[in-house]
Scaffold this active site. Structure first.
Site, PDB file in Angstrom:
ATOM      1  N   SER A 538      42.458 -31.049  24.243  1.00 21.80           N
ATOM      2  CA  SER A 538      43.285 -30.940  25.439  1.00 21.80           C
ATOM      3  C   SER A 538      43.908 -32.314  25.738  1.00 21.80           C
ATOM      4  CB  SER A 538      42.453 -30.414  26.604  1.00 21.80           C
ATOM      5  OG  SER A 538      43.261 -29.995  27.661  1.00 21.80           O
ATOM      6  N   ASP A 623      46.596 -19.668  25.645  1.00 22.05           N
ATOM      7  CA  ASP A 623      46.171 -20.845  26.401  1.00 22.05           C
ATOM      8  C   ASP A 623      47.054 -21.042  27.631  1.00 22.05           C
ATOM      9  OD1 ASP A 623      45.319 -23.384  27.241  1.00 22.05           O
ATOM     10  OD2 ASP A 623      44.986 -24.059  25.198  1.00 22.05           O
ATOM     11  N   HIS A 658      42.420 -21.485  26.144  1.00 24.40           N
ATOM     12  CA  HIS A 658      42.082 -22.904  26.071  1.00 24.40           C
ATOM     13  C   HIS A 658      40.657 -23.154  25.576  1.00 24.40           C
ATOM     14  CE1 HIS A 658      43.315 -26.968  27.057  1.00 24.40           C
ATOM     15  NE2 HIS A 658      42.203 -27.179  27.720  1.00 24.40           N
TER      16      HIS A 658
END
Length: 686
Positions: A538, A623, A658
């Site tokens: 991320s 995501d 995610h």
């Protein structure tokens, strides 16, 4: 089996898209990938997956072995330590061979018959992704509300279940955060609704059971803010929280009066951060008021909550970050951080006692656990370190006796924590700042520069990656890897200033700190550039993108998980989830100063014609935090520019978001693939 040298990577087509801001024009040849409904995009992602699978086909048996090895260390028939709330003991358990939790409770006594709340294994049947969150029990214990996400996009539907009959009510509330809070009448539910496009949590609604029309209670019109609603631990108040990176505001209402009007606790002031806890006629306020960079504790009467009524309880300290608090009837428990190390401080309200729990290591994590009971002298906390499995401990704050309720089981007859060394070491950054690292490796390793080493970091949002134990990591350590967590600026490991020095116009410190740690590890012969690997996900994937543009020669391999790498295009697009709320973290690129600074490090915008390390990049089609097209475009552009023959793989989970796969063991398959990628580069295949 195909010869890897004969397998050709997918080459993405180029359709130039001119993106202009501040009289600066960027050309994005892969902008066309920004459409998950486009069949050509899906075909490209599938082609990348097929290429990755073909190139790693020789590791498939090893991946399966790693998966089974990781899975075998985990106690499959496991259950949580029970906690008591409102007359019931709550227990979460897992059963052998099953991926999802089972939620149960027992009335009054742990010897009572277990009542099933949810068996997520049954609920998840036929679903490629499943996540249940936000379990909220009504005050009379007869109903439960909960949220379900079946795509991984963190967009939840709230349902209500009657615990007496087991039936699911017709009430179905879509586009929520998944959590909800009951008023004390057992009939009124408050929840947070998300914007369907941006997924920003921006509205609070009131829902009366059985009614089809819900009432909008609050709307947050500033698109840099999000909202949430919860109940105070004292159960007296419903609290609306409005939050941005730098500013907070709260609204409160008696939980006995759900049809009343919420009252502003204290109006928002830009840069004023605070959160509130209720106890004994007062609200306790954790805040940075009066330039309390590391936060302090204040209080105010519940009838006079405006800021001019706040008074100090625990003053600000330059050397100690005050992170959170737990309030009990007779005790105040403070979670603090000094010199990077967690501390738990226990203080009686009558000031007759004030002491810290004793910890001696430099590579440990401690944290307060599930403490929902208000009238108790027992504090539940957790402890683990780089070498020590996690424990759940009940500590009697009056007698100071403690009882270990559970130690994480490591089902490996060869595991002995004494076979590993943990240490904290410090590198020196470009500007002279000392950067701490937590290190673990198997005893007996010679520090001669020949060891493979995986260096991990995150470094954003003030989120601190504390040193922690991992059974999965043993698969690397036992094969000779050293594992390092770099506590770089952008987190809060060394206090709030550590975060401030790694955000906005100081963001590049995050990247140079990580590189300084890498150089130190090489100089001290923990490893060498031929054996050094880096990993981040991320915002930590942004870190990976920045370091390979800056110092690619230091690394043999990189794992970038769901990486935030197209900083400019994302931060200029206010329709993308999370963008506007991130301006206080990265800067607002509509301001030319921030635009130029962000452009100078944005990984996608700074790819050049040079050699890059071996790379495995992951993405999630659904995501909501880092859109799949960021890693997809990044890999396509890297393929276009890189001058080496190193591996470059993109693996997209077409069923998740995610967090990757939702099942307890499904996610281990992703870990096994990543570890196989690293180990294969070291020539280790068993």
């Amino acid at each position: 089996m195909a010869n890897p040298s004969e397998i050709k990577p997918p080459i993405a087509k180029k359709i130039p898209k001119l993106l202009e801001a501040h009289a600066d024009v960027r050309t994005d040849n892969y902008f066309w990938m920004n459409n998950r409904e486009d069949e050509e995009v899906i075909n490209h992602l599938n082609a990348e997956n097929a290429y990755c699978d073909a190139m790693m086909a020789h590791t498939k048996v090893f991946q399966k072995d790693l998966f089974e090895e990781m899975k075998a260390r985990i106690k499959e028939d496991d259950e949580s330590v029970p906690y008591k709330y409102n007359g019931y003991w709550y227990i979460t358990k897992y059963e052998k061979g099953k991926d999802y939790p089972i939620y149960t409770r027992k009335k009054e006594s742990l010897d009572a018959e277990a009542e099933l709340l949810f068996d997520c294994n049954i609920m998840a049947e036929g679903e490629s992704y499943f996540k249940l969150v936000g379990i909220s029990i009504s005050p009379d214990n007869k109903k439960v509300s909960y949220g379900l996400d079946l795509t991984g996009r963190r967009n939840y539907t709230v349902y209500v279940k009657d615990l007496e009959t087991g039936t699911i009510a017709k009430d179905k509330i879509e586009h929520t955060t998944g959590s909800s809070s009951w008023a004390n009448d057992n009939e009124t539910l408050f929840y947070t609704k998300k914007d369907e496009k941006t997924l920003r949590a921006f509205q609070i609604y009131k829902h009366k059971l059985g009614e089809t029309q819900d009432e909008l209670i609050f709307q947050e019109n500033d698109d840099t803010f999000g909202v949430a609603i919860y109940k105070s631990k004292s159960r007296k108040y419903l609290i609306i929280a409005c939050y941005s990176t730098l500013t907070n505001e709260y609204h409160v209402l008696s939980a006995d009066n759900p049809d009343g009007k919420f009252k502003v606790f204290s109006p928002r002031v830009r840069g004023l951060e605070y959160n509130i806890s209720h106890y004994d006629g007062h609200f306790f306020i954790l805040t940075n008021k009066d330039k309390a960079t590391n936060f302090k504790l204040m209080k105010t009467p519940e009838a006079a909550t405006n800021i001019e009524n706040w008074v100090d309880v625990i003053p600000h300290r330059e050397d100690t970050l005050l992170e959170s608090l737990d309030i009990f009837k007779d005790y105040l428990v403070l979670s603090e951080r000094t010199n990077g190390l967690n501390q738990i401080r226990i203080k009686r309200w009558d000031n007759t006692e004030d002491y810290y729990l004793p910890f001696t290591s430099e590579t440990y994590t401690c944290y307060t656990g599930t403490n929902v009971d208000f009238d108790t002298e027992i504090l539940r906390y957790g402890y683990n370190s780089m070498t020590t499995p996690a424990s759940v401990i009940d500590f009697n704050m009056r007698t100071r006796e403690e009882k270990i309720l559970k130690e994480q089981a490591v089902l490996d007859k060869n595991f002995d924590k004494n076979n590993y060394t943990e240490e904290r070491i410090w590198a020196t950054a470009e500007d002279g700042t000392k950067i701490p690292m937590s290190v673990v490796y198997r005893k007996g390793i010679k520090l001669d520069g020949n060891n493979p080493l995986l260096q991990y970091a995150y470094g954003s949002y003030g989120s601190t990656v504390d040193p922690y134990f991992s059974t999965i990591r043993l698969s690397l350590l036992d094969r000779g890897f050293i594992y390092v967590i770099a506590h770089i600026r952008g987190g809060e490991y060394l206090g709030r200033n550590w975060y401030e020095d790694g955000k906005l116009l100081n963001k590049k410190n995050t990247f140079s700190d990580f590189i300084a740690c890498s150089i130190h590890l090489i100089k001290q012969k923990y490893t060498s550039s031929q054996h050094l690997y880096a990993m981040g996900g991320s915002a930590g994937g942004l870190l990976m993108g920045a370091i390979i543009n800056e110092a690619s020669e230091l690394y043999n391999g990189i794992i970038a998980a769901v990486p935030f790498v197209d900083v400019m295009t994302t931060m200029l697009d206010e329709s993308i989830p999370l963008t506007t709320g991130e301006y206080d973290e990265w800067g607002n690129p509509n301001d030319k100063l921030y635009y130029n600074y962000m452009k100078s490090y944005s990984p996608y915008d700074n790819i050049s014609a040079k050699a890059y390390p071996n790379m495995l990049v992951t993405a999630g089609l659904h995501d909501s935090q880092v859109q799949y097209w960021e890693p997809a475009k990044w890999v396509a552009k890297l393929r276009e520019y890189k001058t080496d023959n190193n591996q470059l793989f993109l693996k997209t989970n077409m069923d998740a978001g995610h967090g990757g796969a939702s099942g307890r063991f499904e996610s281990l398959k992703e870990d096994a693939e990543e570890f196989a990628f690293l180990l294969d580069l070291e020539g280790i295949n068993s």
